[in-house]
Design a protein around this motif. Structure first.
Motif, PDB file in Angstrom:
ATOM      1  N   THR A 122      29.997  38.629  33.764  1.00 19.10           N
ATOM      2  CA  THR A 122      29.945  40.100  34.169  1.00 19.10           C
ATOM      3  C   THR A 122      29.466  40.233  35.839  1.00 19.10           C
ATOM      4  O   THR A 122      29.621  41.392  36.074  1.00 19.10           O
ATOM      5  CB  THR A 122      29.184  41.097  33.496  1.00 19.10           C
ATOM      6  N   SER A 123      29.358  39.261  36.470  1.00 17.63           N
ATOM      7  CA  SER A 123      29.288  39.371  37.810  1.00 17.63           C
ATOM      8  C   SER A 123      30.163  39.845  38.723  1.00 17.63           C
ATOM      9  O   SER A 123      31.268  39.618  38.458  1.00 17.63           O
ATOM     10  CB  SER A 123      28.398  38.086  38.349  1.00 17.63           C
ATOM     11  N   ILE A 124      29.814  40.531  39.579  1.00 17.87           N
ATOM     12  CA  ILE A 124      30.987  41.209  40.392  1.00 17.87           C
ATOM     13  C   ILE A 124      31.882  39.999  41.172  1.00 17.87           C
ATOM     14  O   ILE A 124      32.927  40.100  41.311  1.00 17.87           O
ATOM     15  CB  ILE A 124      30.435  42.231  41.418  1.00 17.87           C
ATOM     16  N   GLY A 125      30.983  39.058  41.463  1.00 15.59           N
ATOM     17  CA  GLY A 125      31.855  37.842  42.187  1.00 15.59           C
ATOM     18  C   GLY A 125      32.772  37.175  41.144  1.00 15.59           C
ATOM     19  O   GLY A 125      33.643  36.945  41.655  1.00 15.59           O
ATOM     20  N   TRP A 126      32.406  37.010  39.965  1.00 17.46           N
ATOM     21  CA  TRP A 126      33.615  36.621  38.939  1.00 17.46           C
ATOM     22  C   TRP A 126      34.727  37.600  38.817  1.00 17.46           C
ATOM     23  O   TRP A 126      35.624  37.228  38.669  1.00 17.46           O
ATOM     24  CB  TRP A 126      32.846  36.339  37.692  1.00 17.46           C
ATOM     25  N   GLN A 127      34.208  38.972  38.714  1.00 17.46           N
ATOM     26  CA  GLN A 127      35.209  39.880  38.622  1.00 17.46           C
ATOM     27  C   GLN A 127      36.192  39.787  39.979  1.00 17.46           C
ATOM     28  O   GLN A 127      37.465  39.742  39.454  1.00 17.46           O
ATOM     29  CB  GLN A 127      34.651  41.256  38.384  1.00 17.46           C
ATOM     30  N   ARG A 128      35.557  39.696  40.913  1.00 19.29           N
ATOM     31  CA  ARG A 128      36.586  39.745  42.140  1.00 19.29           C
ATOM     32  C   ARG A 128      37.565  38.394  42.246  1.00 19.29           C
ATOM     33  O   ARG A 128      38.558  38.403  42.618  1.00 19.29           O
ATOM     34  CB  ARG A 128      35.633  39.742  43.455  1.00 19.29           C
ATOM     35  N   ASP A 129      36.970  37.395  41.852  1.00 14.34           N
ATOM     36  CA  ASP A 129      37.594  36.048  41.827  1.00 14.34           C
ATOM     37  C   ASP A 129      38.706  36.127  40.784  1.00 14.34           C
ATOM     38  O   ASP A 129      39.912  35.585  41.072  1.00 14.34           O
ATOM     39  CB  ASP A 129      36.633  34.868  41.535  1.00 14.34           C
ATOM     40  N   PHE A 130      38.428  36.892  39.498  1.00 14.56           N
ATOM     41  CA  PHE A 130      39.542  36.851  38.591  1.00 14.56           C
ATOM     42  C   PHE A 130      40.641  37.776  39.148  1.00 14.56           C
ATOM     43  O   PHE A 130      41.856  37.540  38.936  1.00 14.56           O
ATOM     44  CB  PHE A 130      39.052  37.219  37.280  1.00 14.56           C
ATOM     45  N   ALA A 131      40.372  38.812  39.863  1.00 15.53           N
ATOM     46  CA  ALA A 131      41.358  39.797  40.356  1.00 15.53           C
ATOM     47  C   ALA A 131      42.325  38.929  41.302  1.00 15.53           C
ATOM     48  O   ALA A 131      43.468  39.393  41.345  1.00 15.53           O
ATOM     49  CB  ALA A 131      40.625  41.046  41.035  1.00 15.53           C
ATOM     50  N   ARG A 132      41.578  38.197  42.289  1.00 17.14           N
ATOM     51  CA  ARG A 132      42.498  37.361  43.071  1.00 17.14           C
ATOM     52  C   ARG A 132      43.438  36.417  42.474  1.00 17.14           C
ATOM     53  O   ARG A 132      44.484  36.266  42.621  1.00 17.14           O
ATOM     54  CB  ARG A 132      41.505  36.487  44.013  1.00 17.14           C
TER      55      ARG A 132
ATOM     56  N   MET B 197      42.141  47.560  38.428  1.00 14.72           N
ATOM     57  CA  MET B 197      41.642  49.027  38.149  1.00 14.72           C
ATOM     58  C   MET B 197      40.136  48.695  38.085  1.00 14.72           C
ATOM     59  O   MET B 197      39.597  48.059  37.106  1.00 14.72           O
ATOM     60  CB  MET B 197      42.157  49.118  36.537  1.00 14.72           C
ATOM     61  N   PRO B 198      39.606  49.455  39.307  1.00 17.51           N
ATOM     62  CA  PRO B 198      37.959  49.488  39.176  1.00 17.51           C
ATOM     63  C   PRO B 198      37.411  50.449  38.218  1.00 17.51           C
ATOM     64  O   PRO B 198      37.891  51.575  38.023  1.00 17.51           O
ATOM     65  CB  PRO B 198      37.808  50.026  40.646  1.00 17.51           C
ATOM     66  N   VAL B 199      36.770  49.778  37.256  1.00 19.66           N
ATOM     67  CA  VAL B 199      35.851  50.741  36.287  1.00 19.66           C
ATOM     68  C   VAL B 199      34.260  50.460  36.607  1.00 19.66           C
ATOM     69  O   VAL B 199      33.891  49.236  36.357  1.00 19.66           O
ATOM     70  CB  VAL B 199      36.386  50.458  34.964  1.00 19.66           C
TER      71      VAL B 199
ATOM     72  N   LEU C 120      35.521  49.459  46.604  1.00 20.62           N
ATOM     73  CA  LEU C 120      35.253  48.335  47.642  1.00 20.62           C
ATOM     74  C   LEU C 120      34.565  47.288  47.221  1.00 20.62           C
ATOM     75  O   LEU C 120      34.698  46.011  47.620  1.00 20.62           O
ATOM     76  CB  LEU C 120      34.907  48.912  49.157  1.00 20.62           C
ATOM     77  N   ASP C 121      33.409  47.558  46.477  1.00 18.98           N
ATOM     78  CA  ASP C 121      32.594  46.644  45.731  1.00 18.98           C
ATOM     79  C   ASP C 121      33.437  45.472  44.973  1.00 18.98           C
ATOM     80  O   ASP C 121      33.126  44.405  45.067  1.00 18.98           O
ATOM     81  CB  ASP C 121      31.390  47.171  44.999  1.00 18.98           C
ATOM     82  N   TYR C 122      34.441  46.177  44.253  1.00 14.14           N
ATOM     83  CA  TYR C 122      35.413  45.176  43.360  1.00 14.14           C
ATOM     84  C   TYR C 122      36.340  44.481  44.175  1.00 14.14           C
ATOM     85  O   TYR C 122      36.546  43.239  44.130  1.00 14.14           O
ATOM     86  CB  TYR C 122      35.968  46.314  42.350  1.00 14.14           C
TER      87      TYR C 122
END
Length: 264
Positions: free
Chosen positions: A221-231, A247-249, A254-256
């Motif tokens: 659930t870390s924002i880093g993991w979420q950002r990497d998965f989005a990429r 989809m930012p939730v 911009l954090d996402y």
């Protein structure tokens, strides 16, 4: 955090914006223009808890700003099938003709206690839209979690037969599952692959209960993991000549996505 690899000329990237108000849409569109330079499309859900309907919000988004190269953002409103009165004129028809694209979804059952609904489903609405708005591209939804793959594929076949010409997936959380679906979808079908931010244990519980999601080992659930998965989702789509929406939730836009969607 690395940025995205070189993009396909046919792939598009969309950000899903929640239409809380006209001003919130304008504010997030400014952020998209200033910081998310590879985004060329905005898709907007229709949420009955807000007064601003999706097709009104897409007009706000389109008119509030242009891309850095001066071209307009493409906008895709979501239409909730059960909200469409079969005996009334289509309220989104004029805006749909302007956007040239829309997405038909079933809608959230929980909302139906608070708004008028009608005995029609996504197939019915797609068929009607195809008849009355033949010039508009209609996308259908695909949910990889709600039922067996064979059952979901049969449902998708009915939507395509009714007039849909592409799909938006529910957000994925696992590239292996995405690959499995990519292997069975028609090779020439336009696909928008989705990802969303899940940054708390409570949000994971929601997705498990509401959408029957099975999170893969290693999900974080870390924002880093979420950002990497989005990429990774965007790269997955680009590698196949498809599209991606993010989809930012419960995470600031911009954090996402800030820095994730920079030009490579």
């Amino acid at each position: 955090m690395s940025t995205l690899s070189a993009s396909s000329t046919t792939s598009r990237i969309s950000v899903e914006l929640v239409p809380r108000s006209a001003e919130s849409v304008r504010g997030e569109m400014r952020q998209v223009r200033e910081h998310l330079t590879t985004v060329d499309t905005v898709n907007i859900p229709d949420l009955v808890k807000f007064d601003l309907r999706s097709w009104a919000a897409t007009q706000v988004a389109r008119e509030s700003t242009t891309r850095g190269d001066g071209t307009a953002y493409r906008t895709i409103p979501h239409i909730r099938a059960a909200d469409v009165d079969p005996d009334a004129e289509l309220p989104m028809a004029q805006e749909a003709r302007r956007t040239g694209e829309l997405l038909v979804v079933s809608g959230d059952d929980a909302d139906y206690f608070h708004s008028a609904t009608y005995p029609v489903d996504a197939v019915d609405v797609i068929r009607r839209l195809r008849s009355e708005l033949p010039e508009v591209t209609i996308y259908a939804g695909l949910d990889p979690y709600r039922q067996a793959m064979t059952t979901e594929m049969r449902y998708l076949d009915r939507k395509l037969a009714a007039g849909a010409s592409g799909i938006f997936t529910q957000p994925f959380f696992d590239l292996h599952l995405m690959s499995a679906w990519a292997s069975v979808l028609p090779s020439d079908l336009p696909v928008w692959w989705g990802a969303t931010s899940v940054t708390t244990d409570g949000a994971m519980g929601y997705w498990r209960r509401r959408n029957r999601v099975v999170f893969p080992r290693g999900f974080d659930t870390s924002i880093g993991w979420q950002r990497d998965f989005a990429r990774r989702v965007v790269d997955f789509a680009r590698d196949r000549g498809h599209h991606a929406y993010l989809m930012p939730v419960r995470a600031p836009l911009l954090d996402y996505l800030g820095g994730v969607l920079d030009e490579a």
